[in-house]
Structures are given as C-alpha cells and as structure tokens.
Design a protein around this motif. Structure first.
Motif, mmCIF file in Angstrom:
data_model
loop_
_atom_site.group_PDB
_atom_site.id
_atom_site.type_symbol
_atom_site.label_atom_id
_atom_site.label_comp_id
_atom_site.label_asym_id
_atom_site.label_seq_id
_atom_site.Cartn_x
_atom_site.Cartn_y
_atom_site.Cartn_z
ATOM 1 N N GLN A 3 1.029 -1.087 -0.035
ATOM 2 C CA GLN A 3 0.064 -0.059 -0.030
ATOM 3 C C GLN A 3 1.052 1.212 -0.162
ATOM 4 N N LEU A 4 0.593 2.117 -0.827
ATOM 5 C CA LEU A 4 1.023 3.449 -0.582
ATOM 6 C C LEU A 4 0.193 4.431 -0.087
ATOM 7 N N VAL A 5 0.548 5.500 0.652
ATOM 8 C CA VAL A 5 -0.098 6.353 1.413
ATOM 9 C C VAL A 5 0.603 7.842 1.050
ATOM 10 N N GLU A 6 -0.170 8.565 0.287
ATOM 11 C CA GLU A 6 0.269 10.048 -0.072
ATOM 12 C C GLU A 6 -0.144 11.042 0.951
ATOM 13 N N SER A 7 0.667 12.148 1.017
ATOM 14 C CA SER A 7 -0.092 13.352 1.644
ATOM 15 C C SER A 7 0.761 14.569 1.260
ATOM 16 N N GLY A 8 0.336 15.694 1.612
ATOM 17 C CA GLY A 8 0.908 16.874 1.084
ATOM 18 C C GLY A 8 0.361 17.825 0.067
ATOM 19 N N GLY A 9 -0.541 17.436 -0.708
ATOM 20 C CA GLY A 9 -1.220 18.192 -1.709
ATOM 21 C C GLY A 9 -2.119 19.515 -1.186
ATOM 22 N N GLY A 10 -2.385 20.278 -2.030
ATOM 23 C CA GLY A 10 -2.974 21.440 -1.759
ATOM 24 C C GLY A 10 -3.086 22.548 -2.827
ATOM 25 N N GLU A 11 -3.396 23.538 -2.267
ATOM 26 C CA GLU A 11 -3.474 24.883 -3.391
ATOM 27 C C GLU A 11 -2.556 25.869 -2.692
ATOM 28 N N VAL A 12 -1.654 26.377 -3.724
ATOM 29 C CA VAL A 12 -0.788 27.355 -3.394
ATOM 30 C C VAL A 12 -0.951 28.257 -4.632
ATOM 31 N N GLN A 13 -0.431 29.542 -4.542
ATOM 32 C CA GLN A 13 -0.101 30.599 -5.466
ATOM 33 C C GLN A 13 1.130 30.497 -5.976
ATOM 34 N N PRO A 14 1.107 30.882 -7.384
ATOM 35 C CA PRO A 14 2.185 30.843 -8.180
ATOM 36 C C PRO A 14 3.484 31.210 -7.581
ATOM 37 N N GLY A 15 4.780 30.389 -7.554
ATOM 38 C CA GLY A 15 5.704 30.915 -7.010
ATOM 39 C C GLY A 15 5.997 30.320 -5.677
ATOM 40 N N GLY A 16 4.868 29.711 -5.095
ATOM 41 C CA GLY A 16 4.989 29.033 -3.721
ATOM 42 C C GLY A 16 5.357 27.648 -3.757
ATOM 43 N N SER A 17 5.438 27.005 -2.615
ATOM 44 C CA SER A 17 6.034 25.684 -2.413
ATOM 45 C C SER A 17 5.111 24.867 -1.893
ATOM 46 N N LEU A 18 5.319 23.603 -2.043
ATOM 47 C CA LEU A 18 4.509 22.334 -1.564
ATOM 48 C C LEU A 18 5.549 21.045 -1.277
ATOM 49 N N ARG A 19 5.171 20.278 -0.277
ATOM 50 C CA ARG A 19 5.942 19.240 -0.293
ATOM 51 C C ARG A 19 4.951 17.892 -0.264
ATOM 52 N N LEU A 20 5.298 16.774 -0.998
ATOM 53 C CA LEU A 20 4.514 15.707 -1.055
ATOM 54 C C LEU A 20 5.342 14.693 -0.584
ATOM 55 N N SER A 21 4.387 13.874 0.297
ATOM 56 C CA SER A 21 5.255 12.487 0.716
ATOM 57 C C SER A 21 4.470 11.297 0.492
ATOM 58 N N CYS A 22 5.165 10.139 0.598
ATOM 59 C CA CYS A 22 4.550 9.214 0.111
ATOM 60 C C CYS A 22 5.152 7.857 0.862
ATOM 61 N N ALA A 23 4.457 7.064 1.575
ATOM 62 C CA ALA A 23 4.780 5.766 2.562
ATOM 63 C C ALA A 23 4.586 4.558 2.106
ATOM 64 N N ALA A 24 5.139 3.759 1.766
ATOM 65 C CA ALA A 24 5.061 2.446 1.154
ATOM 66 C C ALA A 24 5.025 1.418 2.139
ATOM 67 N N SER A 25 4.027 0.425 2.537
ATOM 68 C CA SER A 25 4.076 -0.725 3.481
ATOM 69 C C SER A 25 3.744 -1.939 2.735
ATOM 70 N N GLY A 26 4.179 -3.093 3.448
ATOM 71 C CA GLY A 26 4.013 -4.354 2.943
ATOM 72 C C GLY A 26 5.251 -5.131 2.634
ATOM 73 N N SER A 27 5.219 -6.005 1.565
ATOM 74 C CA SER A 27 6.180 -6.913 1.168
ATOM 75 C C SER A 27 6.969 -6.318 -0.106
ATOM 76 N N ILE A 28 8.170 -5.553 0.249
ATOM 77 C CA ILE A 28 8.494 -4.782 -0.840
ATOM 78 C C ILE A 28 10.134 -5.221 -1.137
ATOM 79 N N SER A 29 10.483 -5.294 -2.230
ATOM 80 C CA SER A 29 11.831 -5.658 -2.797
ATOM 81 C C SER A 29 12.690 -4.446 -2.213
ATOM 82 N N SER A 30 13.942 -4.778 -1.655
ATOM 83 C CA SER A 30 15.040 -3.836 -1.325
ATOM 84 C C SER A 30 15.502 -3.062 -2.383
ATOM 85 N N ILE A 31 15.347 -3.489 -3.766
ATOM 86 C CA ILE A 31 15.931 -2.939 -4.795
ATOM 87 C C ILE A 31 14.600 -2.542 -5.575
#
Length: 115
Positions: A3-31
């Motif tokens: 499963q992948l869970v994202e966060s951090g979206g939203g609305e911003v004015q031109p020139g602004g900044s945002l940070r998106l994050s994503c966390a994965a869980s489960g059985s995941i290959s190390s590569i």
C-alpha cells in the motif's frame, strides 16, 4: 499487499512551494524505484521525478531545478519538494513504487497552483 499512502497536496499561489510525501508498506523488494507522476485534466499521466534504491534520480525537464525528490530515513518513503510552482504544475500527483514485474500506485493527491 503493498500500500502507498500519499500526503501533502493542496492549493498554492504561483511561486509558492509544496511538499508531497509517500509511504509504502507491505512486502517490498529492497531494490526498487519510487517516483511521482502527475496527470492534468485531458492529458496523459507523465513522470515528474523518480529515485531508485541507490539514490539515483531522474527528473522531467519541466521540473528540473524546481523540484527535488528524496528518499526518507524510513525505508520506502519518498518526498517531492516542489518550489517555484507554476499554474501548469496543477495536476493530480501519484506516487509509484516498482521493481521487477511489480508496480503499485497511490491514490493520488491534488496540487493546484492558482492566483
């Protein structure tokens, strides 16, 4: 089940900044590769940035110098720092995790750049 869970979206004015994050869980290959894609209305989904488990990065030309993708200290997390945002960056942003014969997507998070 991965499963992948994202966060951090939203609305911003031109020139602004945002940070998106994503966390994965489960059985995941190390590569693996984690990345961010985006899809604007009426357009195809496109790669924004990706980073593999060795730390090698790849960016779309349209975001080079403005966006930075990093992997977190916690295993299988990835962030996208977006600076100097433009209206054309408006889209739904999706996190993707992949390795040989496997790929998983997050649910998407809306980013809107508007004055």
């Amino acid at each position: 089940q991965v499963q992948l869970v994202e966060s951090g979206g939203g609305e911003v004015q031109p020139g602004g900044s945002l940070r998106l994050s994503c966390a994965a869980s489960g059985s995941i290959s190390s590569i693996n590769i984690m990345g961010w894609y985006r899809q604007a209305p009426g357009k195809q989904r496109e790669l924004v940035a990706a980073i593999n488990s060795a730390g090698t990065t790849n960016y779309a030309d349209s975001v080079k110098g403005r966006f930075t993708i990093t992997r977190g200290n916690a295993k299988n997390t990835v962030s996208l720092q977006m600076n100097s945002l433009k209206p054309e960056d408006t889209a739904v942003y999706y996190c993707k995790l992949g390795w040989v014969r496997n790929e998983y997507w997050g649910q998407g998070t809306q980013v809107t750049v508007s004055s």
